[in-house]
Design a protein around this motif. Structure first.
Motif, PDB file in Angstrom:
ATOM      1  N   SER A  24     -38.467 -39.667  -3.888  1.00 36.53           N
ATOM      2  CA  SER A  24     -39.822 -40.098  -4.238  1.00 36.53           C
ATOM      3  C   SER A  24     -39.976 -40.282  -5.741  1.00 36.53           C
ATOM      4  O   SER A  24     -39.447 -39.499  -6.534  1.00 36.53           O
ATOM      5  N   VAL A  25     -40.709 -41.324  -6.107  1.00 28.17           N
ATOM      6  CA  VAL A  25     -41.109 -41.539  -7.500  1.00 28.17           C
ATOM      7  C   VAL A  25     -42.564 -41.104  -7.607  1.00 28.17           C
ATOM      8  O   VAL A  25     -43.445 -41.662  -6.936  1.00 28.17           O
ATOM      9  N   ARG A  26     -42.842 -40.085  -8.429  1.00 30.92           N
ATOM     10  CA  ARG A  26     -44.178 -39.508  -8.538  1.00 30.92           C
ATOM     11  C   ARG A  26     -44.882 -40.018  -9.800  1.00 30.92           C
ATOM     12  O   ARG A  26     -44.238 -40.341 -10.803  1.00 30.92           O
ATOM     13  N   ALA A  27     -46.196 -40.065  -9.709  1.00 34.89           N
ATOM     14  CA  ALA A  27     -46.985 -40.551 -10.849  1.00 34.89           C
ATOM     15  C   ALA A  27     -46.912 -39.589 -12.020  1.00 34.89           C
ATOM     16  O   ALA A  27     -47.022 -40.006 -13.180  1.00 34.89           O
ATOM     17  N   HIS A  28     -46.716 -38.319 -11.735  1.00 37.95           N
ATOM     18  CA  HIS A  28     -46.639 -37.291 -12.760  1.00 37.95           C
ATOM     19  C   HIS A  28     -45.483 -36.347 -12.423  1.00 37.95           C
ATOM     20  O   HIS A  28     -45.019 -36.301 -11.274  1.00 37.95           O
ATOM     21  N   ARG A  80     -36.892 -38.519 -20.885  1.00 45.74           N
ATOM     22  CA  ARG A  80     -37.131 -37.111 -21.185  1.00 45.74           C
ATOM     23  C   ARG A  80     -37.310 -36.291 -19.908  1.00 45.74           C
ATOM     24  O   ARG A  80     -37.788 -36.781 -18.886  1.00 45.74           O
ATOM     25  N   ALA A  81     -36.907 -35.045 -19.997  1.00 45.44           N
ATOM     26  CA  ALA A  81     -37.087 -34.119 -18.875  1.00 45.44           C
ATOM     27  C   ALA A  81     -38.373 -33.334 -19.071  1.00 45.44           C
ATOM     28  O   ALA A  81     -38.698 -32.920 -20.190  1.00 45.44           O
ATOM     29  N   GLU A  82     -39.099 -33.124 -17.986  1.00 40.68           N
ATOM     30  CA  GLU A  82     -40.316 -32.302 -17.988  1.00 40.68           C
ATOM     31  C   GLU A  82     -40.241 -31.373 -16.791  1.00 40.68           C
ATOM     32  O   GLU A  82     -40.522 -31.770 -15.665  1.00 40.68           O
ATOM     33  N   GLY A  83     -39.820 -30.140 -17.044  1.00 45.28           N
ATOM     34  CA  GLY A  83     -39.629 -29.190 -15.955  1.00 45.28           C
ATOM     35  C   GLY A  83     -38.507 -29.651 -15.049  1.00 45.28           C
ATOM     36  O   GLY A  83     -37.398 -29.956 -15.514  1.00 45.28           O
ATOM     37  N   ASP A  84     -38.789 -29.729 -13.743  1.00 49.16           N
ATOM     38  CA  ASP A  84     -37.779 -30.140 -12.766  1.00 49.16           C
ATOM     39  C   ASP A  84     -37.717 -31.644 -12.594  1.00 49.16           C
ATOM     40  O   ASP A  84     -36.986 -32.147 -11.730  1.00 49.16           O
ATOM     41  N   PHE A  85     -38.489 -32.372 -13.373  1.00 49.40           N
ATOM     42  CA  PHE A  85     -38.553 -33.827 -13.227  1.00 49.40           C
ATOM     43  C   PHE A  85     -38.073 -34.520 -14.496  1.00 49.40           C
ATOM     44  O   PHE A  85     -38.053 -33.927 -15.587  1.00 49.40           O
ATOM     45  N   SER A  86     -37.672 -35.792 -14.336  1.00 44.46           N
ATOM     46  CA  SER A  86     -37.282 -36.628 -15.470  1.00 44.46           C
ATOM     47  C   SER A  86     -38.011 -37.963 -15.379  1.00 44.46           C
ATOM     48  O   SER A  86     -38.293 -38.463 -14.280  1.00 44.46           O
ATOM     49  N   LYS A  87     -38.307 -38.541 -16.546  1.00 45.77           N
ATOM     50  CA  LYS A  87     -38.995 -39.824 -16.597  1.00 45.77           C
ATOM     51  C   LYS A  87     -38.066 -40.933 -16.129  1.00 45.77           C
ATOM     52  O   LYS A  87     -36.937 -41.062 -16.606  1.00 45.77           O
ATOM     53  N   LEU A  88     -38.488 -41.731 -15.171  1.00 43.84           N
ATOM     54  CA  LEU A  88     -37.725 -42.883 -14.717  1.00 43.84           C
ATOM     55  C   LEU A  88     -37.814 -43.980 -15.777  1.00 43.84           C
ATOM     56  O   LEU A  88     -38.896 -44.304 -16.254  1.00 43.84           O
ATOM     57  N   VAL A  89     -36.669 -44.576 -16.142  1.00 44.05           N
ATOM     58  CA  VAL A  89     -36.657 -45.620 -17.173  1.00 44.05           C
ATOM     59  C   VAL A  89     -36.338 -46.984 -16.576  1.00 44.05           C
ATOM     60  O   VAL A  89     -37.070 -47.953 -16.768  1.00 44.05           O
ATOM     61  N   SER A 127     -37.308 -36.202  -9.285  1.00 50.51           N
ATOM     62  CA  SER A 127     -36.776 -34.841  -9.309  1.00 50.51           C
ATOM     63  C   SER A 127     -35.323 -34.871  -9.782  1.00 50.51           C
ATOM     64  O   SER A 127     -34.462 -35.499  -9.144  1.00 50.51           O
ATOM     65  N   THR A 128     -35.043 -34.212 -10.890  1.00 50.69           N
ATOM     66  CA  THR A 128     -33.710 -34.253 -11.505  1.00 50.69           C
ATOM     67  C   THR A 128     -32.655 -33.637 -10.596  1.00 50.69           C
ATOM     68  O   THR A 128     -31.491 -34.052 -10.617  1.00 50.69           O
ATOM     69  N   GLY A 129     -33.047 -32.668  -9.776  1.00 47.50           N
ATOM     70  CA  GLY A 129     -32.088 -31.982  -8.924  1.00 47.50           C
ATOM     71  C   GLY A 129     -31.435 -32.864  -7.878  1.00 47.50           C
ATOM     72  O   GLY A 129     -30.395 -32.512  -7.324  1.00 47.50           O
ATOM     73  N   PHE A 130     -32.019 -34.027  -7.604  1.00 46.38           N
ATOM     74  CA  PHE A 130     -31.457 -34.942  -6.603  1.00 46.38           C
ATOM     75  C   PHE A 130     -30.727 -36.114  -7.252  1.00 46.38           C
ATOM     76  O   PHE A 130     -30.510 -37.142  -6.615  1.00 46.38           O
ATOM     77  N   LEU A 131     -30.342 -35.960  -8.518  1.00 46.53           N
ATOM     78  CA  LEU A 131     -29.638 -37.008  -9.232  1.00 46.53           C
ATOM     79  C   LEU A 131     -28.216 -36.559  -9.566  1.00 46.53           C
ATOM     80  O   LEU A 131     -28.004 -35.442 -10.036  1.00 46.53           O
ATOM     81  N   LYS A 132     -27.261 -37.428  -9.314  1.00 40.80           N
ATOM     82  CA  LYS A 132     -25.867 -37.162  -9.668  1.00 40.80           C
ATOM     83  C   LYS A 132     -25.548 -37.891 -10.963  1.00 40.80           C
ATOM     84  O   LYS A 132     -25.627 -39.121 -11.031  1.00 40.80           O
ATOM     85  N   PRO A 133     -25.217 -37.164 -12.041  1.00 44.26           N
ATOM     86  CA  PRO A 133     -24.976 -37.826 -13.333  1.00 44.26           C
ATOM     87  C   PRO A 133     -23.630 -38.530 -13.367  1.00 44.26           C
ATOM     88  O   PRO A 133     -22.651 -38.088 -12.770  1.00 44.26           O
ATOM     89  N   HIS A 134     -23.577 -39.632 -14.071  1.00 42.06           N
ATOM     90  CA  HIS A 134     -22.331 -40.347 -14.334  1.00 42.06           C
ATOM     91  C   HIS A 134     -22.175 -40.403 -15.852  1.00 42.06           C
ATOM     92  O   HIS A 134     -22.844 -41.173 -16.526  1.00 42.06           O
ATOM     93  N   SER A 135     -21.297 -39.561 -16.359  1.00 44.93           N
ATOM     94  CA  SER A 135     -21.178 -39.445 -17.813  1.00 44.93           C
ATOM     95  C   SER A 135     -20.302 -40.565 -18.375  1.00 44.93           C
ATOM     96  O   SER A 135     -19.379 -41.046 -17.716  1.00 44.93           O
ATOM     97  N   GLU A 136     -20.605 -40.941 -19.596  1.00 40.16           N
ATOM     98  CA  GLU A 136     -19.868 -41.972 -20.313  1.00 40.16           C
ATOM     99  C   GLU A 136     -19.768 -41.550 -21.778  1.00 40.16           C
ATOM    100  O   GLU A 136     -20.599 -40.788 -22.267  1.00 40.16           O
ATOM    101  N   PRO A 137     -18.768 -42.067 -22.483  1.00 43.59           N
ATOM    102  CA  PRO A 137     -18.680 -41.763 -23.920  1.00 43.59           C
ATOM    103  C   PRO A 137     -19.906 -42.266 -24.667  1.00 43.59           C
ATOM    104  O   PRO A 137     -20.533 -43.260 -24.266  1.00 43.59           O
ATOM    105  N   ALA A 138     -20.242 -41.585 -25.754  1.00 44.28           N
ATOM    106  CA  ALA A 138     -21.390 -42.021 -26.551  1.00 44.28           C
ATOM    107  C   ALA A 138     -21.122 -43.360 -27.208  1.00 44.28           C
ATOM    108  O   ALA A 138     -22.048 -44.133 -27.469  1.00 44.28           O
ATOM    109  N   ASP A 139     -19.853 -43.651 -27.485  1.00 45.09           N
ATOM    110  CA  ASP A 139     -19.481 -44.923 -28.099  1.00 45.09           C
ATOM    111  C   ASP A 139     -18.013 -45.171 -27.791  1.00 45.09           C
ATOM    112  O   ASP A 139     -17.313 -44.286 -27.288  1.00 45.09           O
ATOM    113  N   TYR A 140     -17.545 -46.373 -28.106  1.00 48.24           N
ATOM    114  CA  TYR A 140     -16.167 -46.747 -27.831  1.00 48.24           C
ATOM    115  C   TYR A 140     -15.489 -47.209 -29.117  1.00 48.24           C
ATOM    116  O   TYR A 140     -16.129 -47.746 -30.029  1.00 48.24           O
TER     117      TYR A 140
END
Length: 796
Positions: free
Chosen positions: A172-176, A197-206, A230-243
């Protein structure tokens, strides 16, 4: 390190043979195709070692692992490997890829703290410290990760995108940033997004990278989407900061020993095929000689249990050849004929502990004042003429000596001052590649290199001149690395020299005349190689930052030798810290448990010290969960450590009649008689004679016979030995790990698929008290996390 806890260490690549000793791993480095320490194939200074196709059969080189706890301070990842274009004499252009990717990790090395008589840390005394850096060079490029999407990525990379990782339904995408906020839309499982940005257990969708929001979400003027997920339901895919550039992390990112650094990259020289290869290095910009002097002074005040190295001196000890009649009942004698040892060697206790039971014999001294040790050692020593010898070594006071790794016994600091042109001229001359005129022109440089400290030391220890030509070649260095005593000598060199990753154009231009095809004709291959050297360099991007000094000079350690030293520098479990932690938690283990007595504390100390001696740590892979369950079992079977009876010959239960149910004659029921006979108790009195002893209550004659066969100790005729701590602990480890008692092994219940402490009770006898013992294991796990180097890892 505020808590005075020593850092953990790990090899950058695990050995494919889990039984390899630290010395064997050092010898294995001779198999590398190139890149040996301290000089390379071209005779130039080489501050690290290579893991390449030559070592791939000996080490699991799938991924690169961090060598010690520390923090990542810099890295570089190629977008795609750069390519050198070498032009040969045809002329023909050869395109050779070479990885410039690297990771640099910063570490702090300190001896363990001093302790008071009661085990507490002595206040006001701080151990000396040394800042170390580990370098992992020639790593996989970003294109390689893109073609292998499932390849694990380093945790210190930035998470730049995320995948919705819900079980079934969408996210779900929540208004707040609240679960009760209005639902704006839903993202299907597998949708790729970026977040802010993260706010508690949630992160702003970009934004959405792939997938479709249902219903669609309108973007604002800057292209950002509304809502929070909800950040807990997201799987991160890390990448280098630069190449393709050095990323410097000013604050550093924590990393643990054994954590993923990256994966081997491609590297191709002008005269060879491309291969997967990693250069590994360990160095310090501190005043290493001063630190070693301080460390040696500190080590003199450490307790004897820190002396985990046995030094053998040439012409002092002898090896007695093995005979079929040598066993625990008939050990070798000092008066037996033997061959004098002709080399010096430092033997890690880890190697001795890892010997099969049949290759180590303990003999009580005549006055019963201690134990005399015999070790059967093969493939380690040579006689005075360099011929390999095998056999039994006696550990003798004054003849062999014990040392703490913090004494740095055998290590030598050498400041190498020779220039690149001197070293290359010497190497080319040794390989008969210089013309007569060139020999004359470079005679001064050759002679200066010939008198350098490393060559002088090599000659002193007979590492040179296998072909009697008076010079040291890369072939002779490689031959020396295959001999334990010479590999260790080279591994104990700590050499100060300018880092090969420090670019100084004039230094390399000085080699131009020496490498010309003919006078006045530039060497095109060398010109391309210089461009590559500059591209590989990174030092100046960090100089004068994070402790990396401007001059480019550093003290270099042989990485495998150093890791072996530090990995085994302290016991698996810090005994005093373990006891303190156990006592502080004792009242939480069980209600109404009386305070721990001096006797019970002594019993527990004995057990911990014996586990340190006998638990095989698989070269840094001591299993936290196995140890936790072993302690839980010992706590239960040894009656919570309150008395010394489990170390004695007295029956655990006062009424001897209790043991009649294990007796083939005296048992009351036929079922008990049949069970007794089935387990080897065939004579009257066997029930009591082969009663439960030790930390797992070794029971039944058949099990005493198995222990006799495994350990070479006559437990059948001397069953009370099974109650002695020197045997009860290894019996527990062996029995539970090998499935001796029930056919079920610990790794049936503790493995990469999960940890089941409840069912692990089946390694002993079934399911009795399984939940209680499992609860003990969980509490020991907490204690061991803070007091041991055991890890949540499993041997391959």
């Amino acid at each position: 390190m505020a808590d005075n806890k020593p850092i953990n260490w790990s090899y950058p690549f695990p050995s494919r043979d889990t039984n390899s000793s630290p010395l064997q791993l050092l010898i294995n480095m001779a198999s590398a195709k190139g890149g040996h320490y301290p000089t390379g194939e071209n005779g130039l200074w080489h501050g690290g070692v290579h893991f390449d196709e030559g070592t791939a059969t000996l080490f699991d080189q799938t991924s690169v692992r961090c060598m010690a706890d520390g923090e990542v301070i810099a890295y570089r990842i190629d977008d795609r490997y750069p390519v050198s274009e070498f032009t040969d004499e045809i002329p023909r252009v050869k395109r050779a890829p070479f990885s410039t990717g690297f990771v640099l990790v910063k570490h702090s090395l300190q001896p363990p703290p001093l302790r008071n008589a009661d085990g507490s840390i002595a206040e006001g005394q701080t151990p000396p410290a040394l800042t170390l850096y580990s370098l992992y060079m020639h790593l996989l490029d970003w294109a390689g990760y893109q073609t292998q999407p499932d390849l694990p990525r380093p945790a210190f990379w930035e998470a730049k995108r995320y995948t919705v990782n819900t079980q079934n339904q969408g996210l779900s995408v929540r208004a707040h940033p609240s679960r009760g906020a209005a639902k704006l839309s839903e993202l299907p499982k597998g949708t790729e997004i970026t977040i802010g940005r993260a706010e508690g257990d949630f992160s702003k969708l970009v934004s959405l990278i792939s997938g479709t929001a249902q219903p669609a979400l309108p973007a604002d003027d800057e292209g950002q989407l509304p809502g929070y997920v909800s950040t807990g339901f997201l799987k991160p895919h890390s990448e280098p900061a630069d190449y393709d550039k050095v990323v410097v992390l000013d604050s550093g990112l924590p990393i643990k020993a054994g954590d993923l650094i990256g994966h081997p990259g491609l590297y191709q020289n002008h005269d060879s095929a491309a291969q997967h290869m990693v250069h590994v290095e360990l160095f310090s910009c501190d005043d290493v000689p001063t630190f070693i002097a301080q460390s040696r002074a500190w080590a003199s005040r450490l307790p004897d249990d820190q002396q985990t190295l046995l030094r053998v001196y040439k012409r002092a000890s002898k090896l007695i050849a093995h005979r079929d009649d040598i066993n625990t009942e008939n050990p070798p004698r000092l008066s037996d004929h033997g061959t004098q040892i002709g080399v010096d060697l430092m033997i890690p206790q880890a190697l001795l502990d890892g010997l099969p039971a049949s290759r180590k014999i303990q003999v009580k001294t005549a006055a019963d004042s201690g134990t005399f040790h015999w070790w059967r050692l093969d493939g380690l020593f040579a006689d005075a003429n360099g011929n390999p010898i095998d056999g039994w070594l006696a550990e003798q006071e004054l003849i062999t000596t014990r040392h703490s790794p913090w004494e740095w016994e055998g290590f030598q600091c050498v400041e190498e001052t020779g220039t690149a042109v001197e070293k290359l001229a010497y190497s080319l001359d040794a390989r008969r590649l210089l013309s007569t005129e060139e020999q004359q022109n470079y005679r001064a440089q050759i002679n200066k290199a010939d008198g350098g400290p490393i060559l002088t030391l090599a000659r002193l220890h007979d590492i040179v001149d296998t072909n009697k030509d008076g010079t040291l070649s890369s072939r002779e260095i490689r031959a020396a690395l295959a001999k334990p005593w010479q590999a260790q000598l080279l591994g104990q060199l700590i050499t100060r020299y300018e880092s090969e990753w420090f670019w100084e154009k004039s230094k390399w231009d000085e080699l131009d005349p020496l490498l010309e095809e003919e006078p006045g004709t530039p060497n095109l291959i060398w010109n391309a190689e210089k461009q590559r050297i500059e591209k590989l360099s990174w030092w100046k991007a960090l100089e004068d930052q994070l402790g990396v000094i401007v001059s480019g000079k550093a003290w270099h350690f042989q990485p495998i030798a150093a890791v072996s030293t530090f990995l085994h520098a302290s016991r698996l479990i810090d005994v005093e810290r373990f006891l303190d932690a156990y006592i502080s938690q004792h009242e939480h283990f069980e209600k109404n448990t009386p305070a721990m007595s001096t006797l019970s504390k002594g019993n527990l100390r004995t057990i911990v010290e014996a586990i340190n001696r006998h638990y095989k740590s698989d070269l840094g892979k001591a299993n936290l969960f196995e140890l936790s369950y072993m302690f839980a079992t010992a706590r239960h079977e040894a009656y919570h450590f309150p008395t010394g009876e489990f170390f004695s010959s007295k029956p655990e239960v006062g009424n001897i009649a209790y043991f009649n149910k294990y007796d083939p004659v005296l048992a009351i029921t036929q079922e008990h008689r049949d069970r007794a006979i089935g387990h080897g108790n065939t004579q009257s009195g066997d029930g009591y004679k082969y009663r439960g002893r030790g930390l797992v209550h070794l029971t039944w004659k058949n099990n005493y016979r198995k222990a006799k066969e495994h350990f070479g100790v006559d437990f059948v005729n001397q069953p009370d030995k099974a109650a002695e701590p020197e045997y009860s602990v290894p019996i527990m480890i062996w029995g539970m790990k090998e499935g001796v008692f029930t056919g079920r092994k610990l790794n049936h219940y503790i493995n990469a698929s999960g940890v089941n402490y409840d069912e692990a009770r089946r390694t002993i006898n079934g399911t009795d008290q399984q939940q209680l013992i499992a609860s003990y294991a969980k509490k020991f796990e907490i204690i061991l996390r803070e007091t041991s180097s055991a890890k949540e890892t499993f041997a391959p």
